[in-house]
Design a protein around this motif. Structure first.
Motif, PDB file in Angstrom:
ATOM      1  N   ALA A 196       0.826  -1.209   0.000  1.00 18.21           N
ATOM      2  CA  ALA A 196       0.000   0.000   0.000  1.00 18.21           C
ATOM      3  C   ALA A 196       0.862   1.261   0.000  1.00 18.21           C
ATOM      4  O   ALA A 196       0.488   2.286  -0.570  1.00 18.21           O
ATOM      5  CB  ALA A 196      -0.923  -0.016   1.223  1.00 18.21           C
TER       6      ALA A 196
ATOM      7  N   PRO B  86       5.774   3.305  -3.728  1.00 19.70           N
ATOM      8  CA  PRO B  86       5.629   4.463  -4.645  1.00 19.70           C
ATOM      9  C   PRO B  86       4.868   4.056  -5.913  1.00 19.70           C
ATOM     10  O   PRO B  86       4.922   2.913  -6.326  1.00 19.70           O
ATOM     11  CB  PRO B  86       7.079   4.836  -4.940  1.00 19.70           C
ATOM     12  CG  PRO B  86       7.876   3.615  -4.623  1.00 19.70           C
ATOM     13  CD  PRO B  86       7.151   2.887  -3.547  1.00 19.70           C
ATOM     14  N   TRP B  87       4.250   5.027  -6.501  1.00 14.13           N
ATOM     15  CA  TRP B  87       3.463   4.757  -7.722  1.00 14.13           C
ATOM     16  C   TRP B  87       4.358   4.410  -8.878  1.00 14.13           C
ATOM     17  O   TRP B  87       5.334   4.909  -9.183  1.00 14.13           O
ATOM     18  CB  TRP B  87       2.588   5.969  -8.056  1.00 14.13           C
ATOM     19  CG  TRP B  87       1.563   6.271  -6.983  1.00 14.13           C
ATOM     20  CD1 TRP B  87       1.578   7.280  -6.138  1.00 14.13           C
ATOM     21  CD2 TRP B  87       0.400   5.521  -6.718  1.00 14.13           C
ATOM     22  NE1 TRP B  87       0.491   7.263  -5.308  1.00 14.13           N
ATOM     23  CE2 TRP B  87      -0.267   6.168  -5.646  1.00 14.13           C
ATOM     24  CE3 TRP B  87      -0.179   4.341  -7.238  1.00 14.13           C
ATOM     25  CZ2 TRP B  87      -1.460   5.701  -5.103  1.00 14.13           C
ATOM     26  CZ3 TRP B  87      -1.376   3.921  -6.691  1.00 14.13           C
ATOM     27  CH2 TRP B  87      -2.003   4.569  -5.620  1.00 14.13           C
TER      28      TRP B  87
END
Length: 214
Positions: free
Chosen positions: A210, A213-214
């Motif tokens: 969760a 990092p994207w």
């Protein structure tokens, strides 16, 4: 025996050299420090030590010492010297019998009964032997209360032994079951710890995913 013969049973030792004299009718036993100084005085006369065997006189001396008193101090005046000597010697013999009674197989109920009667008669004469008679009474009581060889309690005792053996077996069986339960609990604790560890690992993985990092 004539009066003269009776008087011969007493030593001619001077009154002042004895433990008791007319001026000192009832001395303190604490004044006697040694066996040599111990003298049996009756009616202000000292009984010849030769008339009582040494071992009996020694036992009587120890008996008086234990009570801190001359046990013959209240014998009547003008008592026959032979009788006084016999009473003292027999008192010593009975004391030995009482002390060795539990370990002497030859002693019996009849011995205790005879000692009691003898001591009672000595008490009537004035001998301070009530403590010995009470000891005999206590021995008679215990002897009467103890089970005999044909006492029915023997079967009861065997039954109690058998019941105790059974109870012991039950305790051992319970201990074995308890040990098995303890082992099972340990295994359960280990399994629960593994599950908890897996859950913690899964939760950590979810948190990392969760927060990645994207």
């Amino acid at each position: 025996a004539s009066d003269n013969d009776s008087n011969d049973l007493f030593s001619e030792e001077a009154v002042n050299g004895g433990i008791r004299s007319a001026a000192d009718p009832d001395p303190d036993f604490d004044a006697v420090k040694t066996f040599r100084a111990f003298k049996t005085v009756v009616d202000s006369s000292v009984i010849d030590r030769k008339l009582v065997p040494d071992h009996q006189l020694w036992r009587y001396y120890k008996l008086c010492g234990a009570r801190k008193a001359f046990l013959h101090r209240r014998l009547p005046k003008h008592i026959n010297p032979t009788l006084a000597t016999g009473v003292i010697a027999e008192t010593a013999s009975i004391a030995k019998g009482i002390r060795s009674y539990p370990t002497t197989s030859s002693s019996s109920f009849e011995d205790l009964a005879a000692w009691k009667k003898t001591l009672e008669s000595f008490e009537l004469l004035g001998m301070d032997v009530s403590f010995m008679r009470k000891r005999v009474d206590e021995l008679l009581f215990l002897l009467d209360a103890s089970p005999s060889d044909d006492h029915p309690s023997e079967g009861y005792e065997e039954a109690m032994k058998l019941e105790r053996a059974r109870a012991t077996e039950k305790v051992r069986a319970l201990e074995s079951k308890m040990a098995s339960l303890k082992d099972a609990l340990k295994e359960m604790d280990m399994e629960m710890e593994e599950i908890a560890g897996e859950k913690r690992g899964h939760a950590d993985a979810m948190l990392q995913l969760a927060a990645a990092p994207w």
